[in-house]
Design an enzyme around this catalytic site. Structure first.
Site, mmCIF file in Angstrom:
data_model
loop_
_atom_site.group_PDB
_atom_site.id
_atom_site.type_symbol
_atom_site.label_atom_id
_atom_site.label_comp_id
_atom_site.label_asym_id
_atom_site.label_seq_id
_atom_site.Cartn_x
_atom_site.Cartn_y
_atom_site.Cartn_z
ATOM 1 N N LYS A 58 -15.655 -41.667 63.088
ATOM 2 C CA LYS A 58 -15.221 -42.827 62.282
ATOM 3 C C LYS A 58 -15.458 -42.550 60.812
ATOM 4 O O LYS A 58 -16.243 -41.654 60.456
ATOM 5 C CB LYS A 58 -15.980 -44.094 62.686
ATOM 6 C CG LYS A 58 -17.527 -44.010 62.614
ATOM 7 C CD LYS A 58 -18.151 -44.261 61.249
ATOM 8 C CE LYS A 58 -19.675 -44.105 61.265
ATOM 9 N NZ LYS A 58 -20.287 -44.099 59.925
ATOM 10 N N PRO A 110 -18.839 -32.607 62.657
ATOM 11 C CA PRO A 110 -20.062 -32.212 61.945
ATOM 12 C C PRO A 110 -21.119 -33.312 62.048
ATOM 13 O O PRO A 110 -20.771 -34.498 62.112
ATOM 14 C CB PRO A 110 -19.601 -32.065 60.487
ATOM 15 C CG PRO A 110 -18.123 -32.025 60.511
ATOM 16 C CD PRO A 110 -17.658 -32.660 61.781
ATOM 17 N N GLY A 134 -25.042 -35.043 60.680
ATOM 18 C CA GLY A 134 -25.665 -35.314 59.373
ATOM 19 C C GLY A 134 -24.562 -35.607 58.385
ATOM 20 O O GLY A 134 -24.623 -35.270 57.211
ATOM 21 N N ALA A 135 -23.516 -36.246 58.891
ATOM 22 C CA ALA A 135 -22.252 -36.278 58.161
ATOM 23 C C ALA A 135 -21.757 -37.676 57.829
ATOM 24 O O ALA A 135 -20.819 -37.842 57.060
ATOM 25 C CB ALA A 135 -21.186 -35.554 58.978
ATOM 26 N N LEU A 142 -20.327 -39.553 60.003
ATOM 27 C CA LEU A 142 -19.091 -39.729 60.774
ATOM 28 C C LEU A 142 -19.345 -40.358 62.146
ATOM 29 O O LEU A 142 -18.410 -40.584 62.913
ATOM 30 C CB LEU A 142 -18.382 -38.376 60.952
ATOM 31 C CG LEU A 142 -17.897 -37.720 59.651
ATOM 32 C CD1 LEU A 142 -17.382 -36.306 59.927
ATOM 33 C CD2 LEU A 142 -16.792 -38.557 58.998
ATOM 34 N N GLY A 160 -20.733 -39.157 64.812
ATOM 35 C CA GLY A 160 -20.460 -38.272 65.956
ATOM 36 C C GLY A 160 -21.421 -38.490 67.122
ATOM 37 O O GLY A 160 -20.989 -38.688 68.261
ATOM 38 N N GLY A 161 -22.707 -38.483 66.852
ATOM 39 C CA GLY A 161 -23.718 -38.664 67.904
ATOM 40 C C GLY A 161 -23.603 -40.031 68.558
ATOM 41 O O GLY A 161 -23.749 -40.165 69.780
ATOM 42 N N SER A 162 -23.319 -41.046 67.760
ATOM 43 C CA SER A 162 -23.160 -42.408 68.282
ATOM 44 C C SER A 162 -21.945 -42.477 69.204
ATOM 45 O O SER A 162 -21.985 -43.109 70.267
ATOM 46 C CB SER A 162 -22.954 -43.398 67.129
ATOM 47 O OG SER A 162 -24.032 -43.344 66.232
ATOM 48 N N ASP A 176 -24.403 -47.579 65.065
ATOM 49 C CA ASP A 176 -22.959 -47.335 64.988
ATOM 50 C C ASP A 176 -22.313 -47.285 66.367
ATOM 51 O O ASP A 176 -21.083 -47.275 66.491
ATOM 52 C CB ASP A 176 -22.675 -45.971 64.338
ATOM 53 C CG ASP A 176 -23.013 -45.936 62.868
ATOM 54 O OD1 ASP A 176 -23.247 -47.012 62.290
ATOM 55 O OD2 ASP A 176 -23.020 -44.831 62.303
HETATM 56 O O1 C5P Z 1 -29.938 -47.338 64.455
HETATM 57 P P1 C5P Z 1 -29.810 -45.927 63.987
HETATM 58 O O2 C5P Z 1 -30.558 -44.942 64.821
HETATM 59 O O3 C5P Z 1 -28.396 -45.543 63.744
HETATM 60 O O4 C5P Z 1 -30.501 -45.937 62.536
HETATM 61 C C1 C5P Z 1 -31.354 -44.936 62.050
HETATM 62 C C2 C5P Z 1 -32.276 -45.518 60.973
HETATM 63 O O5 C5P Z 1 -31.502 -46.008 59.871
HETATM 64 C C3 C5P Z 1 -33.082 -46.720 61.420
HETATM 65 O O6 C5P Z 1 -34.295 -46.341 61.999
HETATM 66 C C4 C5P Z 1 -33.301 -47.491 60.134
HETATM 67 O O7 C5P Z 1 -34.368 -46.951 59.398
HETATM 68 C C5 C5P Z 1 -32.035 -47.202 59.345
HETATM 69 N N1 C5P Z 1 -31.050 -48.300 59.456
HETATM 70 C C6 C5P Z 1 -31.238 -49.463 58.716
HETATM 71 N N2 C5P Z 1 -30.309 -50.476 58.804
HETATM 72 C C7 C5P Z 1 -29.212 -50.343 59.590
HETATM 73 C C8 C5P Z 1 -29.001 -49.164 60.334
HETATM 74 C C9 C5P Z 1 -29.941 -48.155 60.244
HETATM 75 O O8 C5P Z 1 -32.214 -49.596 57.986
HETATM 76 N N3 C5P Z 1 -28.316 -51.326 59.623
#
Ligand code: C5P
Length: 270
Positions: A8, A93, A95-96, A98, A100-102, A135
């Site tokens: 995305k 990719p 760390g991008a 995008l 991908g992992g989600s 995501d």
């Molecule tokens: O939920 P996810 O693993 O994608 O998010 C990784 C980190 O990003 C969370 O632990 C949080 O620190 C931060 N985050 C946030 N607010 C969001 C999404 C993610 O602070 N809406």
């Protein structure tokens, strides 16, 4: 069962406020990129353990921590389903910014729902996906959505990007989600993202912003340079996606988009 787990982009990303639970409330529009995807294959196995095999881009993460395996475990905790073997062919990719992992994790949920004939409905799949990340829920719908809250509260949005060309550039430097959130300054904008997106696309630049850009660009000037290159090449709109480091440009012609070919292989008609 094999699923194309597409990535995305975020068109506009307002970080509104920090919440009590440590997350941030967002307002962002996510749009699927059908042309760039991982292939996730999920098959049932008789053994005692789930299996994880990876192909393609090398992911520097132990299999145990892979979001695909976490997704399988979540399904096995909640429902009476067996073990699975997951093969992830990684092309998006990481760390991008995008997703991908989600997307991979959601693909595992969707595949297991099918394989084990669970007949889970969309709200149930969205709730399960939201337990795995911020995501992930988006990929259950996988159509343009305004995403609010932590990212999991979705409203479909009619964003017509037909006829435009999308160029994605992934700079070598990655940005971790944690790093991006650490530098962000939350603020509620005067006009909502939906209102600003209703303006002609030619007015988006400078108005439809990604709140992660200022701090990420300060720490990684290379990423700012890529955005400028896209604008110099005639992008109607350019922005970083999500927490970076991918930058995308929307172009009104194939010719303009193709000028970026030396920089990237990721060029798609929308
Ligand atoms: O939920 P996810 O693993 O994608 O998010 C990784 C980190 O990003 C969370 O632990 C949080 O620190 C931060 N985050 C946030 N607010 C969001 C999404 C993610 O602070 N809406």
């Amino acid at each position: 069962m094999k699923i194309k787990a597409n990535c995305k982009i975020n068109i506009g990303l307002d970080v509104l406020r920090k919440r009590e639970d440590g997350y941030h409330d967002l307002s962002t529009v996510m749009v699927p990129v059908e042309g760039l995807y991982d292939v996730v294959e999920v098959v049932p196995v008789e053994g005692e353990e789930n299996e994880f095999h990876s192909l393609g881009l090398v992911v520097d993460c132990p299999a145990e921590q892979n979001l695909c395996i976490k997704a399988a475990r979540l399904m096995q905790q909640r429902y009476d389903v067996g073990k699975v073997s997951i093969t992830l062919d990684k092309r998006v990719p990481f760390g991008a910014g995008l997703g991908g992992g989600s997307s991979d994790a959601t693909a595992v949920l969707v595949a297991m729902n099918e394989i084990f004939s669970l007949s889970l409905d969309e709200p149930t799949l969205i709730a399960l996906a939201a337990e795995l990340g911020s995501d992930t829920a988006f990929f259950v719908r996988n159509s343009p959505q305004l995403c609010e809250g932590r990212g999991e509260i979705m409203t479909p949005i009619d964003l017509n990007l037909k006829g435009l060309w999308l160029v994605l550039v992934k700079p070598d430097e990655g940005v971790s989600t944690r790093e991006a959130y650490a530098g962000v300054k939350p603020a509620v904008p005067a006009r909502s993202l939906v209102e600003r997106l209703a303006d002609p696309i030619t007015q988006w630049q400078g108005s439809v912003k990604n709140d992660f850009e200022p701090s990420v660009f300060a720490a990684h000037p290379v990423i700012a340079d890529v955005k400028q290159q896209l604008l110099d090449a005639g992008a109607v709109y350019a922005s970083m996606s999500g927490s970076g480091s991918t930058v995308f440009g929307l172009f009104d012609s194939k010719e303009k988009a193709e000028q970026l070919r030396p920089l990237t292989e990721y060029i798609y008609e929308l």
